[in-house]
Scaffold this motif. Structure first.
Motif, PDB file in Angstrom:
ATOM      1  N   GLN A 110       0.829  -1.207   0.000  1.00 47.49           N
ATOM      2  CA  GLN A 110       0.000   0.000   0.000  1.00 47.49           C
ATOM      3  C   GLN A 110       0.863   1.257   0.000  1.00 47.49           C
ATOM      4  O   GLN A 110       0.572   2.234  -0.704  1.00 47.49           O
ATOM      5  N   GLU A 111       1.944   1.237   0.772  1.00 41.98           N
ATOM      6  CA  GLU A 111       2.856   2.382   0.826  1.00 41.98           C
ATOM      7  C   GLU A 111       3.490   2.632  -0.535  1.00 41.98           C
ATOM      8  O   GLU A 111       3.627   3.780  -0.977  1.00 41.98           O
ATOM      9  N   LEU A 112       3.874   1.556  -1.221  1.00 42.58           N
ATOM     10  CA  LEU A 112       4.497   1.684  -2.539  1.00 42.58           C
ATOM     11  C   LEU A 112       3.534   2.332  -3.534  1.00 42.58           C
ATOM     12  O   LEU A 112       3.918   3.216  -4.305  1.00 42.58           O
ATOM     13  N   LEU A 113       2.262   1.905  -3.505  1.00 36.94           N
ATOM     14  CA  LEU A 113       1.274   2.461  -4.433  1.00 36.94           C
ATOM     15  C   LEU A 113       0.997   3.934  -4.138  1.00 36.94           C
ATOM     16  O   LEU A 113       0.829   4.738  -5.062  1.00 36.94           O
ATOM     17  N   GLU A 114       0.960   4.288  -2.860  1.00 28.86           N
ATOM     18  CA  GLU A 114       0.625   5.664  -2.483  1.00 28.86           C
ATOM     19  C   GLU A 114       1.786   6.625  -2.707  1.00 28.86           C
ATOM     20  O   GLU A 114       1.589   7.749  -3.180  1.00 28.86           O
ATOM     21  N   ASP A 115       3.005   6.189  -2.369  1.00 28.78           N
ATOM     22  CA  ASP A 115       4.157   7.087  -2.442  1.00 28.78           C
ATOM     23  C   ASP A 115       4.864   7.039  -3.788  1.00 28.78           C
ATOM     24  O   ASP A 115       5.515   8.008  -4.197  1.00 28.78           O
ATOM     25  N   GLY A 116       4.774   5.891  -4.472  1.00 25.98           N
ATOM     26  CA  GLY A 116       5.515   5.736  -5.717  1.00 25.98           C
ATOM     27  C   GLY A 116       7.012   5.696  -5.454  1.00 25.98           C
ATOM     28  O   GLY A 116       7.470   5.484  -4.330  1.00 25.98           O
ATOM     29  N   GLY A 117       7.801   5.890  -6.492  1.00 26.35           N
ATOM     30  CA  GLY A 117       9.253   5.911  -6.336  1.00 26.35           C
ATOM     31  C   GLY A 117       9.816   4.530  -6.064  1.00 26.35           C
ATOM     32  O   GLY A 117       9.206   3.501  -6.377  1.00 26.35           O
ATOM     33  N   ALA A 118      11.011   4.502  -5.457  1.00 25.65           N
ATOM     34  CA  ALA A 118      11.714   3.243  -5.176  1.00 25.65           C
ATOM     35  C   ALA A 118      11.671   2.942  -3.683  1.00 25.65           C
ATOM     36  O   ALA A 118      11.847   3.836  -2.851  1.00 25.65           O
ATOM     37  N   LYS A 119      11.430   1.685  -3.347  1.00 26.54           N
ATOM     38  CA  LYS A 119      11.356   1.256  -1.954  1.00 26.54           C
ATOM     39  C   LYS A 119      12.131  -0.047  -1.776  1.00 26.54           C
ATOM     40  O   LYS A 119      12.279  -0.839  -2.710  1.00 26.54           O
ATOM     41  N   LYS A 120      12.597  -0.262  -0.531  1.00 21.96           N
ATOM     42  CA  LYS A 120      13.252  -1.518  -0.171  1.00 21.96           C
ATOM     43  C   LYS A 120      12.539  -2.107   1.040  1.00 21.96           C
ATOM     44  O   LYS A 120      12.301  -1.399   2.022  1.00 21.96           O
ATOM     45  N   TYR A 121      12.215  -3.393   0.959  1.00 15.14           N
ATOM     46  CA  TYR A 121      11.518  -4.060   2.058  1.00 15.14           C
ATOM     47  C   TYR A 121      12.164  -5.416   2.334  1.00 15.14           C
ATOM     48  O   TYR A 121      12.677  -6.067   1.417  1.00 15.14           O
ATOM     49  N   VAL A 122      12.104  -5.831   3.599  1.00  9.92           N
ATOM     50  CA  VAL A 122      12.576  -7.157   3.999  1.00  9.92           C
ATOM     51  C   VAL A 122      11.401  -7.902   4.625  1.00  9.92           C
ATOM     52  O   VAL A 122      10.669  -7.340   5.444  1.00  9.92           O
ATOM     53  N   PHE A 123      11.220  -9.161   4.226  1.00  4.11           N
ATOM     54  CA  PHE A 123      10.143  -9.974   4.790  1.00  4.11           C
ATOM     55  C   PHE A 123      10.557 -11.442   4.742  1.00  4.11           C
ATOM     56  O   PHE A 123      11.575 -11.803   4.136  1.00  4.11           O
ATOM     57  N   ARG A 124       9.752 -12.284   5.382  1.00  3.34           N
ATOM     58  CA  ARG A 124      10.059 -13.715   5.458  1.00  3.34           C
ATOM     59  C   ARG A 124       9.051 -14.536   4.659  1.00  3.34           C
ATOM     60  O   ARG A 124       7.890 -14.149   4.540  1.00  3.34           O
ATOM     61  N   ILE A 125       9.530 -15.669   4.145  1.00  3.24           N
ATOM     62  CA  ILE A 125       8.639 -16.642   3.528  1.00  3.24           C
ATOM     63  C   ILE A 125       8.860 -17.994   4.210  1.00  3.24           C
ATOM     64  O   ILE A 125       9.919 -18.235   4.800  1.00  3.24           O
ATOM     65  N   SER A 126       7.861 -18.845   4.146  1.00  2.00           N
ATOM     66  CA  SER A 126       7.949 -20.181   4.752  1.00  2.00           C
ATOM     67  C   SER A 126       7.980 -21.231   3.648  1.00  2.00           C
ATOM     68  O   SER A 126       7.033 -21.341   2.865  1.00  2.00           O
ATOM     69  N   LEU A 127       9.073 -21.985   3.590  1.00  2.00           N
ATOM     70  CA  LEU A 127       9.220 -23.064   2.617  1.00  2.00           C
ATOM     71  C   LEU A 127       9.360 -24.390   3.348  1.00  2.00           C
ATOM     72  O   LEU A 127       9.475 -24.429   4.580  1.00  2.00           O
ATOM     73  N   ALA A 128       9.378 -25.462   2.596  1.00  2.00           N
ATOM     74  CA  ALA A 128       9.464 -26.795   3.202  1.00  2.00           C
ATOM     75  C   ALA A 128      10.751 -26.978   3.992  1.00  2.00           C
ATOM     76  O   ALA A 128      10.779 -27.697   4.998  1.00  2.00           O
TER      77      ALA A 128
END
Length: 345
Positions: A60-78
């Motif tokens: 949502q922040e990316l859509l509202e602010d535009g420009g370039a962003k960096k994010y860190v998040f986790r995924i769950s794999l086997a």
């Protein structure tokens, strides 16, 4: 470039809600097959449950602010939780999100590991400063008493005071050594970083070091290999710590004039490395617990060198991290040989 990179690349069409481009690495990072179209729902299912709200807010922040962003998040794999870093851009007027996704699991886990080490270090220093304060004060008081009254003290009293100082020092040295060793075994093994290396050259370099040292006057060091070069993927620094540790142990338990041999040989898709000596050998009852942190395997070298009993435990951990295995053959009075088997790839 996108299809040869280890990073995931994609272009997401906001108007039609589809990925107009994605490379094979993106599917691999998310543990998905490359068949058919990639959907947002497929990626959402992989996001760690605790990070779902975070990812939604970032979008949502990316859509509202535009420009370039960096994010860190986790995924769950086997095979466990992975940490991803995304570099996203939503700056064009055509309604697209351009993204690069990088797997930073090793980097993130090392960062967490370092933070844990620093926290334990602070606790260790606090405990040591508290537990050593009183004994050191008693040692200082006893030493001061000796200094002030040495001319009047009887020999028996002087011996008793010196014995007290000696025992107090030994007791607290054991405390320090125990705590340092405890922290060392917790922090010694972190995720490894493998790079292509010539094992023959690396092992020759280790043997050259010992051959040029003062130890070469009282021990004979040698290296041999039927191959001129053996290339495989190693964390060279950590694996050479293994070899140095094995050679160091061989020195401690080999008599003056004895022989210490390092060998390497490629056998099919495996590589066998051995460190052998003709020293005093390892008693049979100690061999079963050799790679465990057990007091039963603690013993001093021929010259009384101390052993923390941690070396073999750490050696096994590092070999395991390389996908290898380690074992020992030994006979009392004849010597010891440690063998390490590593996969070529």
């Amino acid at each position: 470039m996108g299809n040869v990179s280890s990073d995931g690349y994609f272009i997401y069409d906001l108007k039609h809600q589809v990925f107009s481009y994605f490379n094979t690495a993106l599917c691999r990072i998310f543990g998905l097959t490359e068949e058919g179209a990639l959907t947002v729902d497929q990626l959402r299912e992989k996001i760690h449950v605790e990070d779902l709200v975070h990812v939604a807010n970032c979008y949502q922040e990316l859509l509202e602010d535009g420009g370039a962003k960096k994010y860190v998040f986790r995924i769950s794999l086997a095979d466990g939780v992975r940490y991803l870093k995304s570099n996203l851009s939503c700056a064009d007027g055509a309604g697209h999100i351009y993204g690069i996704v990088e797997d930073i699991t090793v980097e993130q886990e090392n960062k967490i590991h370092i933070e844990q080490i620093n926290a334990r270090k602070n606790i260790t220093l606090e405990v040591l400063s508290h537990d050593l304060k009183e004994p050191l004060a008693m040692i200082r008081m006893t030493a001061s008493s000796i200094q002030s009254n040495i001319r009047q003290m009887e020999e028996k009293d002087l011996r008793n005071s010196l014995q007290f100082i000696s025992e107090m020092c030994e007791r607290n040295l054991k405390l320090v050594r125990s705590m340092v060793n405890h922290e060392f075994i917790k922090s010694a093994v972190v995720a490894i970083k493998k790079e292509r290396a010539d094992l023959v050259w690396e092992l020759k370099d280790v043997v050259r070091f010992y051959s040029r040292s003062h130890l070469s006057k009282v021990r004979n060091f040698s290296f041999s290999s039927p191959q001129d070069k053996i290339f495989l993927f190693l964390d060279s620094m950590k694996f050479m710590q293994v070899i140095n540790n094995l050679v160091s142990n061989a020195i401690k338990f080999t008599r003056v004039g004895g022989n210490i041999m390092v060998q390497a040989e490629q056998r099919g898709d495996k590589v066998i490395v051995s460190v052998s000596d003709d020293g005093i050998g390892i008693p049979k009852e100690m061999r079963n617990n050799l790679f465990n942190h057990s007091k039963e395997v603690l013993r001093k070298g021929l010259k009384g060198e101390e052993s923390g009993g941690l070396g073999m435990n750490i050696i096994k951990d590092i070999v395991d991290l390389h996908g290898g295995r380690i074992w020992v053959l030994s006979e009392e009075g004849l010597g010891t040989s440690f063998f390490i088997e590593l996969p070529e790839q």
